[in-house]
Design an enzyme around this catalytic site. Structure first.
Site, PDB file in Angstrom:
ATOM      1  N   LYS A 111       0.811  -1.221   0.000  1.00 41.08           N
ATOM      2  CA  LYS A 111       0.000   0.000   0.000  1.00 41.08           C
ATOM      3  C   LYS A 111       0.842   1.267   0.000  1.00 41.08           C
ATOM      4  CE  LYS A 111      -4.395  -1.589   1.838  1.00 41.08           C
ATOM      5  NZ  LYS A 111      -5.411  -1.464   2.885  1.00 41.08           N
ATOM      6  N   LYS A 192      -4.567 -10.263  -6.635  1.00 37.24           N
ATOM      7  CA  LYS A 192      -5.873 -10.517  -5.995  1.00 37.24           C
ATOM      8  C   LYS A 192      -6.884  -9.464  -6.451  1.00 37.24           C
ATOM      9  CE  LYS A 192      -5.616  -7.741  -1.915  1.00 37.24           C
ATOM     10  NZ  LYS A 192      -5.998  -7.385  -0.618  1.00 37.24           N
ATOM     11  N   LYS A 195     -10.316  -3.754  -4.229  1.00 40.15           N
ATOM     12  CA  LYS A 195     -11.175  -2.573  -4.332  1.00 40.15           C
ATOM     13  C   LYS A 195     -10.447  -1.437  -5.035  1.00 40.15           C
ATOM     14  CE  LYS A 195     -13.497  -3.338   0.109  1.00 40.15           C
ATOM     15  NZ  LYS A 195     -13.401  -2.963   1.509  1.00 40.15           N
TER      16      LYS A 195
END
Ligand code: TYM
Length: 327
Positions: A111, A192, A195
């Site tokens: 992130k 994966k 969102k």
């Protein structure tokens, strides 16, 4: 009764990865366990959020929890920021954990990759997650595979705390499904489903229309063969679609392989559209009804009342162990 805790961030739309890896499993647990399911809004603000969207997404996630079948008379549904003990325990745990262990968290690395600055909240995020879990004497935590490392950290922190201060926390076990714990992106089966992926066809959101679902599935990456066969290493795209088919239809992987033998990907994908649309349709219609009924607020108020009652007792126990003056 054994206790279950899990949470989902109210950021953007909830996708079928979240559903298959976590939320669908919450529903399966609600009859046999004392379940706490949380809308983890404090986790969401570790990255920038539009306040209006955060507000709406939080209430919508509550409606979605109920629409997938969570029954507020059986489970405790609540918003994390309504229970101040989460932030307080998080601080106490931060003072009992180490920079080195947080530095190893792969989700933080992913992130923060390429960002000029990141918040300290993003760095300490896994400790808030540990606090969420430990505050309820949780036995089981149903999550997708991407949360495995955070769960291991939570267990390490709890074990270390118990050794230092005496028995304070129940040591939680992750519940990670054999199938569907990592639903992959439809446009790149090596990543994966996420969102934050900006390609809307990389994912299927629970509230997507049938035509959007159809487009995303028909565009989904497969491979240059035409055989519907489960082989994650060599056929990751097809295997991912087969996993979705398997979990949503209940048909085994062998049965799916048998049904589409010699037929190619076209028919398989068309049928998968049907499987996904018919799994999501009842959720979508219940979701609309629940939003209109206005019951979400009442459920969340009652949920936070119970969550506060349970967690405050545990926080008090922990503070006493650490030597804080409590009356
Ligand atoms: P979040 O909001 O990113 O995701 C919610 C749940 O969905 C699972 N998940 C997936 N499962 C399968 N395939 C995927 N592609 C996929 N993407 C997401 C996640 O593993 C998760 O179970 N940190 C957590 C929220 C959290 C939490 C907690 C969870 C906060 N406190 C305490 C459990 C217990 C998160 O960001 O989930």
């Amino acid at each position: 009764m054994k206790r279950v805790f899990s949470g989902v961030q109210p950021t953007s739309q909830i996708h079928i990865g979240n559903y298959i890896g976590a939320i669908k499993r919450f529903v399966e647990l609600q009859n046999d366990m004392d379940c706490f399911f949380c809308i983890v809004d404090l986790h969401s603000v570790t990255v920038p959020q539009d306040p209006k969207e955060l507000y709406e997404n939080s209430l919508q996630l509550a409606a979605l929890y109920m629409a997938v079948g969570l029954d507020p008379s059986k489970v405790t549904l609540f918003i994390q920021s309504h229970v101040p003990a989460h932030a307080e325990l998080s601080w106490l745990l931060q003072c009992n954990s180490y920079m080195g262990e947080l530095n190893r968290m792969t989700q933080f690395k992913e992130k923060s990759l390429g960002k000029d600055t990141v918040t300290t909240g993003l760095f300490t995020y896994p400790i808030l997650m540990a606090a969420d879990i430990l505050l309820y004497d949780t036995h089981y935590v149903p999550v997708g595979n991407d949360q495995k490392q955070h769960l291991e950290l939570c267990r390490d922190i709890a074990i270390r705390f118990n050794n230092k201060y005496g028995e304070s926390f129940v040591i939680p076990e992750p519940l990670i499904a054999k199938f569907g714990a990592r639903i992959m992106s439809l446009d790149d089966a090596t990543k994966k489903m996420s969102k934050s992926n900006e390609n809307k066809h990389s994912k299927i959101n629970l509230l997507d229309s049938p035509s959007k679902i159809k487009k995303s599935i028909m565009k989904a990456v497969t491979d240059s063969e035409s055989e519907v066969r489960f082989d994650v290493e060599n056929k990751p795209g097809v295997s991912n679609l087969m996993t979705i088919y398997n979990v949503l239809s209940g048909m085994s992987l062998d049965e799916i392989e048998g049904k589409y033998k010699g037929m190619g990907y076209g028919t398989f994908k068309k049928d998968l559209v049907e499987v996904v649309v018919s799994a999501l349709e009842p959720i979508q219609s219940r979701y609309e009804e629940i939003l209109k009924s206005g019951e979400v607020e009442k459920v969340l108020k009652e949920g936070s009342q119970r969550a506060n009652e349970v967690s405050n007792k545990i926080l008090d126990r922990v503070k006493k162990k650490m030597g804080f003056v409590t009356f």
